[in-house]
Write a protein that holds these residues in place. Structure first.
Motif, PDB file in Angstrom:
ATOM      1  N   CYS A   5       0.702  -1.019  -0.044  1.00 20.93           N
ATOM      2  CA  CYS A   5      -0.055   0.005  -0.010  1.00 20.93           C
ATOM      3  C   CYS A   5       0.787   1.289  -0.159  1.00 20.93           C
ATOM      4  O   CYS A   5       1.973   1.416   0.262  1.00 20.93           O
ATOM      5  CB  CYS A   5      -0.924   0.112   1.271  1.00 20.93           C
ATOM      6  SG  CYS A   5       0.011   0.112   2.870  1.00 20.93           S
ATOM      7  N   HIS A   8       1.893   3.060   3.778  1.00 25.38           N
ATOM      8  CA  HIS A   8       2.625   1.976   4.416  1.00 25.38           C
ATOM      9  C   HIS A   8       3.153   2.503   5.759  1.00 25.38           C
ATOM     10  O   HIS A   8       3.042   2.085   7.070  1.00 25.38           O
ATOM     11  CB  HIS A   8       3.805   1.256   3.922  1.00 25.38           C
ATOM     12  CG  HIS A   8       4.523   0.418   4.717  1.00 25.38           C
ATOM     13  ND1 HIS A   8       3.943  -0.775   5.046  1.00 25.38           N
ATOM     14  CD2 HIS A   8       5.731   0.134   4.920  1.00 25.38           C
ATOM     15  CE1 HIS A   8       4.928  -1.581   5.661  1.00 25.38           C
ATOM     16  NE2 HIS A   8       5.788  -0.949   5.609  1.00 25.38           N
ATOM     17  N   HIS A  11       0.763   2.904   9.109  1.00 24.57           N
ATOM     18  CA  HIS A  11       0.251   1.675   9.756  1.00 24.57           C
ATOM     19  C   HIS A  11       0.532   1.831  11.171  1.00 24.57           C
ATOM     20  O   HIS A  11       1.518   2.080  11.793  1.00 24.57           O
ATOM     21  CB  HIS A  11       0.796   0.460   9.308  1.00 24.57           C
ATOM     22  CG  HIS A  11       0.312   0.092   7.777  1.00 24.57           C
ATOM     23  ND1 HIS A  11       1.043  -0.852   6.958  1.00 24.57           N
ATOM     24  CD2 HIS A  11      -0.737   0.366   7.105  1.00 24.57           C
ATOM     25  CE1 HIS A  11       0.455  -1.082   5.874  1.00 24.57           C
ATOM     26  NE2 HIS A  11      -0.842  -0.195   6.135  1.00 24.57           N
ATOM     27  N   CYS A 116      -5.926  -8.033   8.494  1.00 27.55           N
ATOM     28  CA  CYS A 116      -5.908  -7.041   7.304  1.00 27.55           C
ATOM     29  C   CYS A 116      -4.800  -7.349   6.315  1.00 27.55           C
ATOM     30  O   CYS A 116      -3.690  -7.786   6.636  1.00 27.55           O
ATOM     31  CB  CYS A 116      -5.231  -5.474   7.958  1.00 27.55           C
ATOM     32  SG  CYS A 116      -5.437  -4.016   6.764  1.00 27.55           S
ATOM     33  N   CYS A 118      -3.537  -5.523   4.267  1.00 30.94           N
ATOM     34  CA  CYS A 118      -2.639  -4.364   3.557  1.00 30.94           C
ATOM     35  C   CYS A 118      -1.608  -4.562   5.087  1.00 30.94           C
ATOM     36  O   CYS A 118      -0.457  -4.462   4.645  1.00 30.94           O
ATOM     37  CB  CYS A 118      -3.549  -3.181   3.992  1.00 30.94           C
ATOM     38  SG  CYS A 118      -2.471  -1.682   3.264  1.00 30.94           S
ATOM     39  N   CYS A 119      -1.944  -4.217   6.218  1.00 22.84           N
ATOM     40  CA  CYS A 119      -0.716  -3.913   7.259  1.00 22.84           C
ATOM     41  C   CYS A 119      -0.652  -5.221   7.951  1.00 22.84           C
ATOM     42  O   CYS A 119       0.440  -5.273   8.662  1.00 22.84           O
ATOM     43  CB  CYS A 119      -1.488  -2.861   8.296  1.00 22.84           C
ATOM     44  SG  CYS A 119      -2.921  -3.367   9.287  1.00 22.84           S
ATOM     45  N   LEU A 153      -9.677  -5.309   5.126  1.00 23.65           N
ATOM     46  CA  LEU A 153      -8.969  -4.144   5.420  1.00 23.65           C
ATOM     47  C   LEU A 153      -9.381  -3.749   6.697  1.00 23.65           C
ATOM     48  O   LEU A 153     -10.540  -3.612   7.009  1.00 23.65           O
ATOM     49  CB  LEU A 153      -9.015  -3.168   4.309  1.00 23.65           C
ATOM     50  CG  LEU A 153      -8.556  -3.297   2.830  1.00 23.65           C
ATOM     51  CD1 LEU A 153      -8.820  -2.493   1.954  1.00 23.65           C
ATOM     52  CD2 LEU A 153      -6.824  -3.510   2.979  1.00 23.65           C
ATOM     53  N   CYS A 157      -6.393   1.143   7.544  1.00 24.43           N
ATOM     54  CA  CYS A 157      -5.875   0.971   6.194  1.00 24.43           C
ATOM     55  C   CYS A 157      -7.239   1.353   5.246  1.00 24.43           C
ATOM     56  O   CYS A 157      -6.919   2.029   4.128  1.00 24.43           O
ATOM     57  CB  CYS A 157      -5.565  -0.242   5.881  1.00 24.43           C
ATOM     58  SG  CYS A 157      -3.888  -0.738   6.605  1.00 24.43           S
TER      59      CYS A 157
END
Ligand SMILES: [Zn+2]
Ligand SMILES: [Zn+2]
Ligand SMILES: [Zn+2]
Length: 160
Positions: A5, A8, A11, A116, A118-119, A153, A157
């Motif tokens: 992402c 970043h 986060h 998540c 993403c993170c 997510l 995020c």
């Protein structure tokens, strides 16, 4: 941890910092004593690493980070400690990540995670599996453990 992402560096994670770590480990000691188990040094160290981490840890992360002097552990030491921590409900294995997180709730045989993509955060929430568990019992099963893993997510995020 995935870092595809663009946000970043924003986060947010909630691994325990030093001030909260002591009480958490003391509480774990007390829970062990109550069930006549011992939080031996390797078990304590693995739990400490899980509590401090900002994301689920794989066994090899734990093996590498094990030594307070920077040395690694013998793999069986870490696997045995993880097995103990899971059995007592101090930690959960997240199957889809092949990684471990400390239990953030009172240990039980059911756990649920919002993961998540993403993170990499895995937030634990209290599942309500009562209906499924009683259906399993009615069918003659004894359920040892249930873990629900929901992928998506997290709020931070999504908002970024
Ligand atoms: Zn839990
Ligand atoms: Zn996230
Ligand atoms: Zn993100």
């Amino acid at each position: 941890m995935p870092d595809a992402c663009s946000h970043h560096d924003q986060h947010l994670h909630h691994g325990l910092k030093t001030a909260d770590l002591g009480p958490a480990l003391q509480a774990a000691e007390a829970r062990c004593t109550a069930v006549q188990e011992r939080l031996t040094a390797p078990r304590r160290r693995v739990l400490e690493l899980l509590l401090k981490a900002d994301a689920p840890l794989k066994a090899y992360d734990l093996i590498a980070a094990f030594g307070t002097d920077g040395g690694s552990a013998k793999p069986p030491t870490v696997y045995r400690a993880l097995e103990f921590l899971e059995r007592l409900g101090f930690a959960h294995r997240i199957e889809s990540l092949n990684a471990y997180v400390p239990c953030r709730l009172e240990g039980g045989h059911a756990a649920a995670f919002l993961i998540c993509d993403c993170c990499g955060e895995a937030e634990e929430f209290a599942p309500d599996f009562a209906a499924q568990l009683s259906a399993a019992e009615a069918a003659g099963y004894t359920v040892r453990q249930v873990t629900l893993e929901a992928r998506g997510l997290c709020a931070a995020c999504r908002a970024s």
